[in-house]
Design an enzyme around this catalytic site. Structure first.
Site, PDB file in Angstrom:
ATOM      1  N   CYS A   1       0.834  -1.207   0.000  1.00 52.08           N
ATOM      2  CA  CYS A   1       0.000   0.000   0.000  1.00 52.08           C
ATOM      3  C   CYS A   1       0.867   1.256   0.000  1.00 52.08           C
ATOM      4  CB  CYS A   1      -0.861   0.021   1.256  1.00 52.08           C
ATOM      5  SG  CYS A   1      -1.940  -1.405   1.388  1.00 52.08           S
TER       6      CYS A   1
ATOM      7  N   ARG B   1       5.203   0.356  -6.357  1.00 54.76           N
ATOM      8  CA  ARG B   1       5.182  -0.500  -5.169  1.00 54.76           C
ATOM      9  C   ARG B   1       4.245  -1.691  -5.338  1.00 54.76           C
ATOM     10  NH1 ARG B   1       6.688   2.681  -0.372  1.00 54.76           N
ATOM     11  NH2 ARG B   1       5.288   1.500   0.945  1.00 54.76           N
TER      12      ARG B   1
ATOM     13  N   TRP C   1      -2.781  -2.743  -1.660  1.00 51.64           N
ATOM     14  CA  TRP C   1      -2.336  -4.101  -1.998  1.00 51.64           C
ATOM     15  C   TRP C   1      -3.068  -5.003  -1.008  1.00 51.64           C
ATOM     16  CZ3 TRP C   1       0.749  -8.041   0.266  1.00 51.64           C
ATOM     17  CH2 TRP C   1       1.287  -8.962  -0.639  1.00 51.64           C
TER      18      TRP C   1
ATOM     19  N   ASN D   1      -1.438   1.750   5.663  1.00 53.19           N
ATOM     20  CA  ASN D   1      -0.554   0.702   5.151  1.00 53.19           C
ATOM     21  C   ASN D   1      -0.103  -0.110   6.359  1.00 53.19           C
ATOM     22  OD1 ASN D   1       1.394  -0.913   3.959  1.00 53.19           O
ATOM     23  ND2 ASN D   1       2.940   0.713   3.871  1.00 53.19           N
ATOM     24  N   GLY D   2      -0.260  -1.438   6.287  1.00 51.74           N
ATOM     25  CA  GLY D   2       0.134  -2.290   7.412  1.00 51.74           C
ATOM     26  C   GLY D   2      -0.965  -3.292   7.701  1.00 51.74           C
TER      27      GLY D   2
ATOM     28  N   GLU E   1      18.024 -17.408  -8.175  1.00 54.44           N
ATOM     29  CA  GLU E   1      17.618 -16.042  -8.491  1.00 54.44           C
ATOM     30  C   GLU E   1      17.084 -15.964  -9.936  1.00 54.44           C
ATOM     31  OE1 GLU E   1      16.874 -13.309  -7.318  1.00 54.44           O
ATOM     32  OE2 GLU E   1      17.254 -11.796  -8.839  1.00 54.44           O
TER      33      GLU E   1
ATOM     34  N   LYS F   1      13.363 -14.734 -10.878  1.00 54.34           N
ATOM     35  CA  LYS F   1      13.134 -13.617 -11.804  1.00 54.34           C
ATOM     36  C   LYS F   1      12.154 -14.032 -12.895  1.00 54.34           C
ATOM     37  CE  LYS F   1      14.367 -10.981 -10.280  1.00 54.34           C
ATOM     38  NZ  LYS F   1      14.941 -10.323  -9.158  1.00 54.34           N
TER      39      LYS F   1
ATOM     40  N   GLU G   1       8.577 -14.533 -11.518  1.00 55.62           N
ATOM     41  CA  GLU G   1       8.038 -13.272 -11.020  1.00 55.62           C
ATOM     42  C   GLU G   1       7.436 -12.399 -12.132  1.00 55.62           C
ATOM     43  OE1 GLU G   1      11.269 -11.014  -9.285  1.00 55.62           O
ATOM     44  OE2 GLU G   1       9.957 -10.182  -7.768  1.00 55.62           O
TER      45      GLU G   1
ATOM     46  N   HIS H   1      18.621 -36.804  -8.275  1.00 56.99           N
ATOM     47  CA  HIS H   1      17.918 -37.175  -7.038  1.00 56.99           C
ATOM     48  C   HIS H   1      16.441 -36.797  -7.103  1.00 56.99           C
ATOM     49  CE1 HIS H   1      21.681 -38.337  -5.228  1.00 56.99           C
ATOM     50  NE2 HIS H   1      22.197 -37.178  -5.605  1.00 56.99           N
TER      51      HIS H   1
ATOM     52  N   LYS I   1       6.557  -3.913  -4.393  1.00 59.73           N
ATOM     53  CA  LYS I   1       7.990  -3.610  -4.395  1.00 59.73           C
ATOM     54  C   LYS I   1       8.603  -3.786  -3.011  1.00 59.73           C
ATOM     55  CE  LYS I   1      11.939  -2.430  -5.929  1.00 59.73           C
ATOM     56  NZ  LYS I   1      12.654  -3.480  -6.662  1.00 59.73           N
TER      57      LYS I   1
HETATM   58  C1  AGP Z   1      12.819  -9.638  -6.084  1.00 62.32           C
HETATM   59  O1  AGP Z   1      12.768  -9.506  -7.440  1.00 62.32           O
HETATM   60  C2  AGP Z   1      11.666  -9.375  -5.290  1.00 62.32           C
HETATM   61  N1  AGP Z   1      10.667  -8.653  -5.860  1.00 62.32           N
HETATM   62  C3  AGP Z   1      11.640  -9.742  -3.841  1.00 62.32           C
HETATM   63  O2  AGP Z   1      11.988 -11.084  -3.731  1.00 62.32           O
HETATM   64  C4  AGP Z   1      12.534  -8.901  -2.884  1.00 62.32           C
HETATM   65  O3  AGP Z   1      13.873  -9.156  -3.142  1.00 62.32           O
HETATM   66  C5  AGP Z   1      12.153  -9.224  -1.433  1.00 62.32           C
HETATM   67  O4  AGP Z   1      10.819  -8.885  -1.213  1.00 62.32           O
HETATM   68  C6  AGP Z   1      13.041  -8.543  -0.421  1.00 62.32           C
HETATM   69  O5  AGP Z   1      12.956  -7.149  -0.512  1.00 62.32           O
HETATM   70  P1  AGP Z   1      14.022  -6.216   0.189  1.00 62.32           P
HETATM   71  O6  AGP Z   1      15.338  -6.462  -0.482  1.00 62.32           O
HETATM   72  O7  AGP Z   1      13.519  -4.815  -0.062  1.00 62.32           O
HETATM   73  O8  AGP Z   1      14.051  -6.559   1.630  1.00 62.32           O
END
Ligand code: AGP
Length: 607
Positions: A2, A27, A74, A101-102, A480, A484, A487, A503, A602
């Site tokens: 949010c 965000r 969000w 937000n929260g 990673e 990516k 995501e 395995h 974000k």
């Molecule tokens: C990565 O592409 C992400 N969107 C997500 O995994 C991110 O790295 C994670 O939420 C941690 O965020 P931060 O580095 O702001 O703590």
């Protein structure tokens, strides 16, 4: 997550609120809304579409006013629907408006109590309970009512609140979720981050947990968690405007991938000697004292931590554990007071990482260090030591330049720890620093592979599953790469250490399963070649990123892109960049919303 923008001014603030919401779009959100006070009455517009649609609605309904609050939501409690979108109102006719937000953890109890008092709930949100709570406590003084309400709230919140009875007053509160004040000329703002109000003011006050704020057009009053009036520093914040500019790029993610030579070079500055003070005053004593490292992080930052484990154990010979923050905070662990607790976070506001850090401290581990991209964040404030990466604002939800700058910073940390334990000779230090200094150029050379990666991306875009293989310090890079891809392209992808294939995951290999393989020229190369053959023999289609001199050649079902050079211990940084390009172009080919992938935010400021 949010986003909040609120303003009290002597002009119509609706355009500033809408611009702020647009700046917060990165965000991630699924609905949005805005409310103003006009002629002593509350008016609002809400939408489950993008901010652009909300702006049209606002124009149609001719909303305007000198006091207003707005929000991108969000969803956590209640579906992304108009009736759940903020601002939430209370009173009949409405007199209190709230954006939040929260997560309010005791909202069910509050809901019950307030329903018994006669309040009717129109949404499934936890936030509406805050609106009714403030209304129930309101006796003509909004700030006083908010102060009392906050004493009843359990959980995390950033709040902006207004009352139709006080059209010159904006109140806010922060606990666990970020909130800043923007100080303007005859106008003041509240926002989730400085970027939201960068178009209007560069004078920013970062609120601390427990702070409450009372704003008018020309006054700013802050009260801390104990109810004392308090002065907080006004920072002049720059460079946000440039970050919001796309330039020649199609998406922020692409722009940010191509910013990596600059971001890494800024992060490394002109370091010509490794000294503990790079991580803050007092680091020398801390590094000498510790005999263990515990890294806590989430998502991509967690994978940076996994890579760092290889570096720290190899260079400094200090046992290093890496834990997913949301798991660590809830499990029984065995604390060692001689541990250096390292958090890694782009935003510095990730709720799980912050909570894990506090948990580690509460277990009696006082030595904390953060690698973070936001100097003013809660994470930096919570830690004894810090290293600020200089990636610049990262707008794409998928982390790219934040990751590679974290890796650069973590490599420096591994070197600093090795040096403080007398395990880094000056020759080796010089050699590694030379490599680090050349890194921006090496990254630029990898970025030049973009056209070749684009050819693969077209084929990838038709797949629904993919495997990513790496070995040793390239295993976290495989993880990673898979994150990516899933995501932003929504292709299901898994990362595996290549030796684990037989395995289990080998059962998945058919001609429909692309297998992306990271093939650096290191001591595990021959073993990796055997893994490639295991896949090939079963009809799998391999996409190999191979260093020069690996002798891996393209053949039927084995596609190869040759990396410009082998980069030794820093090779994970280069190999991750080709995987970023692959995900990016695959997502573009599939037509997804690359910068704002569905369901994601974000910075994840709720648990
Ligand atoms: C990565 O592409 C992400 N969107 C997500 O995994 C991110 O790295 C994670 O939420 C941690 O965020 P931060 O580095 O702001 O703590």
């Amino acid at each position: 997550m949010c986003g909040i923008v609120g303003a009290v001014a002597q002009r119509n603030i609706v355009p500033a609120l809408l611009e702020g919401l647009q700046r917060l779009e990165y965000r991630g959100y699924d609905s949005c809304g805005l409310a103003v006070i006009r002629d002593h009455g509350l008016e609002r517009a809400r939408s489950t579409q993008r901010v652009a649609e909300l702006a049209q609605q606002v124009q149609l309904e001719q909303l305007s006013g000198r006091l207003g609050i707005s929000h991108t939501r969000w969803a956590t409690h209640g579906a992304p629907a108009t009736h759940n979108a903020h601002p939430h109102f209370s009173g009949n006719p409405p007199r209190i408006a709230v954006v939040h937000n929260g997560i309010i953890e005791n909202y069910e109890q509050l809901r019950e109590e307030l329903s018994a008092e006669g309040y009717v709930f129109e949404s499934q949100t936890d936030t509406e309970a805050v609106a009714h709570l403030v209304d129930s406590l309101y006796q003509g003084d909004l700030f006083e009512a908010l102060q009392q309400a906050c004493r009843r709230l359990v959980g995390a919140y950033a709040l902006a609140v207004m009352s139709s009875d006080e059209p010159d007053r904006l109140a806010g509160a922060r606990y666990g979720s970020p909130l800043v004040i923007g100080v303007g000329q005859n106008e003041n703002f509240l926002a989730s981050d400085a970027l939201a109000i960068a178009g209007t003011t560069d004078q920013i006050i970062y609120l601390e947990d427990g702070d409450l704020v009372d704003l008018s057009t020309d006054t700013v009053l802050i009260v801390d968690r104990d109810g004392n009036d308090i002065d907080r520093i006004v920072h002049t914040v720059q460079a946000h405007m440039a970050a919001a500019d796309l330039g020649p790029y199609r998406h922020y993610m692409q722009k940010e991938i191509f910013e990596q030579p600059r971001a890494v070079s800024d992060t490394l500055q002109d370091i010509d000697e490794i000294v503990p003070e790079l991580f803050g005053a007092g680091a020398a004593e801390v590094f000498e004292e510790i005999d263990q490292v515990l890294i806590l992080a989430c998502g991509t930052s967690f994978y940076a931590g996994l890579t760092a484990k290889y570096w720290i154990e190899s260079l400094a010979k200090i046992p290093t554990a890496v834990e997913i923050a949301s798991e660590y905070r809830y499990r029984d662990s065995v604390p060692n007071p001689r541990t250096l607790v390292v958090t890694i976070s782009q935003s510095g506001e990730t709720a799980d990482t912050l909570a894990a850090l506090k948990h580690a401290k509460s277990l009696g581990m006082p030595h904390t260090l953060t690698i973070c991209n936001v100097a003013t964040s809660a994470m930096v404030r919570e830690c004894e030591l810090s290293f600020i990466t200089r990636a610049g604002v990262e707008i794409g939800v998928a982390s790219t330049k934040a990751f590679t700058t974290q890796l650069a910073a973590l490599f420096l940390l591994a070197m600093a720890l090795a040096k403080s334990k007398a395990r880094l000779s000056s020759d080796r230090e010089r050699e590694l620093l030379r490599k680090l200094r050349h890194l921006p150029k090496a990254i630029a050379a990898v970025l030049a592979l973009e056209p070749q990666v684009m050819d693969w991306a077209d084929r990838f875009a038709r797949k629904e599953n993919a495997l990513f293989l790496g070995r040793g310090m390239h295993y976290p890079v495989a993880l990673e790469g898979a994150l990516k891809l899933k995501e932003i392209s929504y292709i299901h992808a898994e990362g595996y250490p290549a030796g684990e294939l037989k395995h289990g995951p080998l059962a998945l290999v058919t001609e429909a399963m692309p297998v992306v393989t990271i093939a650096p020229k290191d001591e595990l190369l021959e073993k990796l070649k055997s893994n490639i053959q295991e896949v090939h023999a079963r009809g799998g289609e391999l996409y190999v990123f191979a260093d020069a001199d690996t002798n891996i050649r393209p053949e039927n079902n084995i596609h190869v892109i040759r990396m410009p050079e082998h980069y030794g211990m820093l090779s994970p940084i280069l190999h991750t960049i080709t995987l970023q390009l692959l995900s990016y172009h695959t997502a573009v080919a599939r037509g997804t919303d690359v910068d704002k992938p569905r369901n994601l935010a974000k910075s994840v400021t709720v648990e």
